[in-house]
Enzyme design. Structure first.
Site, short mmCIF file in Angstrom:
data_model
loop_
_atom_site.label_atom_id
_atom_site.label_comp_id
_atom_site.label_asym_id
_atom_site.label_seq_id
_atom_site.Cartn_x
_atom_site.Cartn_y
_atom_site.Cartn_z
N ASP A 1 0.79 -1.10 -0.10
CA ASP A 1 0.08 -0.09 -0.24
C ASP A 1 0.71 1.37 -0.16
O ASP A 1 1.71 1.17 0.44
CB ASP A 1 -0.99 -0.02 1.17
CG ASP A 1 -1.53 1.30 1.39
OD1 ASP A 1 -2.56 1.44 0.58
OD2 ASP A 1 -1.38 2.15 1.96
N TYR B 1 2.35 10.31 1.03
CA TYR B 1 3.65 9.84 1.69
C TYR B 1 4.80 10.41 0.92
O TYR B 1 5.37 9.99 0.02
CB TYR B 1 3.56 8.45 1.64
CG TYR B 1 2.31 7.70 2.42
CD1 TYR B 1 1.52 8.49 3.22
CD2 TYR B 1 2.01 6.29 2.01
CE1 TYR B 1 0.49 7.72 3.73
CE2 TYR B 1 0.80 5.87 2.49
CZ TYR B 1 0.09 6.51 3.31
OH TYR B 1 -1.07 5.95 3.83
N LYS C 1 -3.80 5.72 -3.42
CA LYS C 1 -5.10 6.43 -2.85
C LYS C 1 -5.20 7.67 -3.75
O LYS C 1 -4.44 8.22 -4.47
CB LYS C 1 -4.76 6.72 -1.40
CG LYS C 1 -4.42 5.62 -0.48
CD LYS C 1 -4.16 5.68 1.09
CE LYS C 1 -4.06 4.58 2.06
NZ LYS C 1 -2.65 4.42 1.63
N GLY D 1 -1.76 -0.23 11.13
CA GLY D 1 -1.71 0.33 12.48
C GLY D 1 -1.90 -0.83 13.60
O GLY D 1 -2.28 -0.40 14.55
N PHE E 1 0.13 -1.88 15.39
CA PHE E 1 0.94 -1.47 16.80
C PHE E 1 0.44 -0.23 17.06
O PHE E 1 1.21 0.64 18.15
CB PHE E 1 2.47 -1.37 16.21
CG PHE E 1 3.01 -2.45 16.04
CD1 PHE E 1 2.93 -3.76 16.63
CD2 PHE E 1 3.65 -2.59 14.69
CE1 PHE E 1 3.33 -4.99 15.80
CE2 PHE E 1 4.36 -3.74 14.13
CZ PHE E 1 3.88 -4.94 14.68
N GLY F 1 2.79 2.52 17.01
CA GLY F 1 4.30 2.18 17.45
C GLY F 1 4.13 1.98 19.07
O GLY F 1 4.94 0.94 19.47
N LEU G 1 2.71 -0.05 20.94
CA LEU G 1 2.55 -1.60 20.95
C LEU G 1 3.79 -2.11 20.56
O LEU G 1 3.98 -3.44 20.98
CB LEU G 1 1.13 -2.20 20.24
CG LEU G 1 -0.13 -1.79 20.84
CD1 LEU G 1 -1.34 -2.45 19.94
CD2 LEU G 1 -0.27 -2.65 22.32
N ALA G 2 4.70 -1.43 19.99
CA ALA G 2 5.93 -2.21 19.38
C ALA G 2 7.21 -1.79 20.18
O ALA G 2 8.24 -1.64 19.52
CB ALA G 2 6.01 -2.07 17.95
#
Length: 348
Positions: free
Chosen positions: A57, A62, A87, A239, A241, A244, A246-247
């Protein structure tokens, strides 16, 4: 079904299959002040291809075009076996210098462009063609409406964007799908309410939802997942995490997309989850990564490593055995919402 080393799941009512683990391109342009050299970004994608990941993706947003360019470099001659989504909703306008930017710079090394939101018929057709040129590809499989909604644009701003999408943008997307230019259409957002509204204006194949379905938050369970399932719309859980936290980082992703330092209530939740993971001797990141695909509406979990080493860590977490008792403990301690499907087959 299994392909290229990962199980795959079918998108909505299409014949398109996504690998259960996907690679997202936002971090390839540098986020949170991280520097990602061009060759490193390409190496991440190449390493993912070699590992068997089959879904990728990206988006014009970005790196203001940079991520599409770099991802296209890595995928250009290996596209036959993979699915690519990009997108629409942002057009890119050139700037002669950084001083000319009217939109604050949010990427470490962006291309010399800035975004202009536009969800109209003509803009979506142009965005699609522009993305193909940046990618250097003749086609992509999925187009997603990017970052539309009240939390992204406010009430007044979103009213116009939603009118543009409803009156012309959806027609463009549906036309591209019916003509076979793309195989699936949907949304890519951080907020749930706009997806419920979307179900009322068109026939969507897939919703990419960032940071809303993970071990911290299960907001889509109540309405979105049931209504999407009835409409034949699949969900990509980006997402896993929660941006982030959770990581192992202190970054959290709220629904407005403005990534920030995790507030006390989120830190408290992560601490409780980590205590259970520690008790079972497993990395919390592994549990966070494997959690999403337990729900039948979720077809892929999308991650965004910025280096081959980070990707290798994610692959190790994906293949980490997790005892059934860990998931039982989460349910028993009410660390996930009631009704949450868990990877051991239990429902919380």
């Amino acid at each position: 079904m299994s392909a290229r080393g990962f199980n795959t799941r079918r998108v909505g009512r299409t014949n398109l299959e996504l690998s259960e683990l996907g690679l997202g391109g936002a971090t390839l342009s540098g986020m949170f002040g991280n520097e990602v050299p061009d060759e490193q970004a390409r190496s991440v994608v190449s390493r993912a291809l070699d590992a068997g990941i089959g879904y990728y993706d990206t988006a014009p947003h970005y790196g203001d075009g940079r991520a599409e360019h770099l991802m296209g470099d890595a995928l250009r001659y290996r596209h036959d076996d993979v699915v690519i989504s990009t997108k629409v909703g942002r057009l890119l306008r050139p700037v002669r210098s950084e001083a000319q930017r009217t939109v604050p710079r949010s990427w470490t090394y962006p291309f010399p462009f800035e975004i202009a939101y536009d969800y109209s018929y003509d803009a979506i057709m142009r965005s699609y063609e522009d993305s193909l040129q940046r990618l250097g590809l003749g086609h992509v499989e999925i187009l997603l409406v990017h970052d539309i909604g009240v939390q992204s644009h406010g009430e007044e701003g979103n009213r116009k964007h939603w009118a543009d999408l409803s009156s012309g943008g959806y027609r463009a997307l549906d036309e591209l799908r019916r003509n076979g230019d793309v195989r699936a259409i949907g949304f890519g957002v951080n907020e749930v309410p706009v997806l419920l509204d979307a179900l009322g204006i068109g026939d969507w194949d897939v919703f990419l939802v960032a940071n809303r379905y993970n071990l911290i938050e299960q907001t889509p369970l109540e309405r979105l997942f049931p209504e999407a399932a009835r409409a034949g719309t699949s969900v990509i859980a980006a997402g896993p995490f929660a941006a982030g936290v959770l990581a192992g980082t202190d970054i959290w992703g709220p629904s407005n997309g403005a990534y920030q330092k995790a507030p006390p209530n989120i830190v408290e939740k992560v601490t409780a989850l980590r205590a259970v993971a520690d008790a079972f001797g497993i990395p919390l990141g592994a549990a966070a990564l494997q959690f999403g695909v337990a729900h039948p509406t979720v077809v892929s979990v999308l991650t965004g490593p910025k280096s081959p080493a980070e990707l290798d860590g994610i692959l190790a977490w994906w293949h980490t055995p997790i005892p059934a008792g860990f998931w039982d403990a989460l349910a028993d301690q009410r660390l996930v919402a009631p009704g949450t499907p868990l990877p051991n087959g239990r429902t919380a």
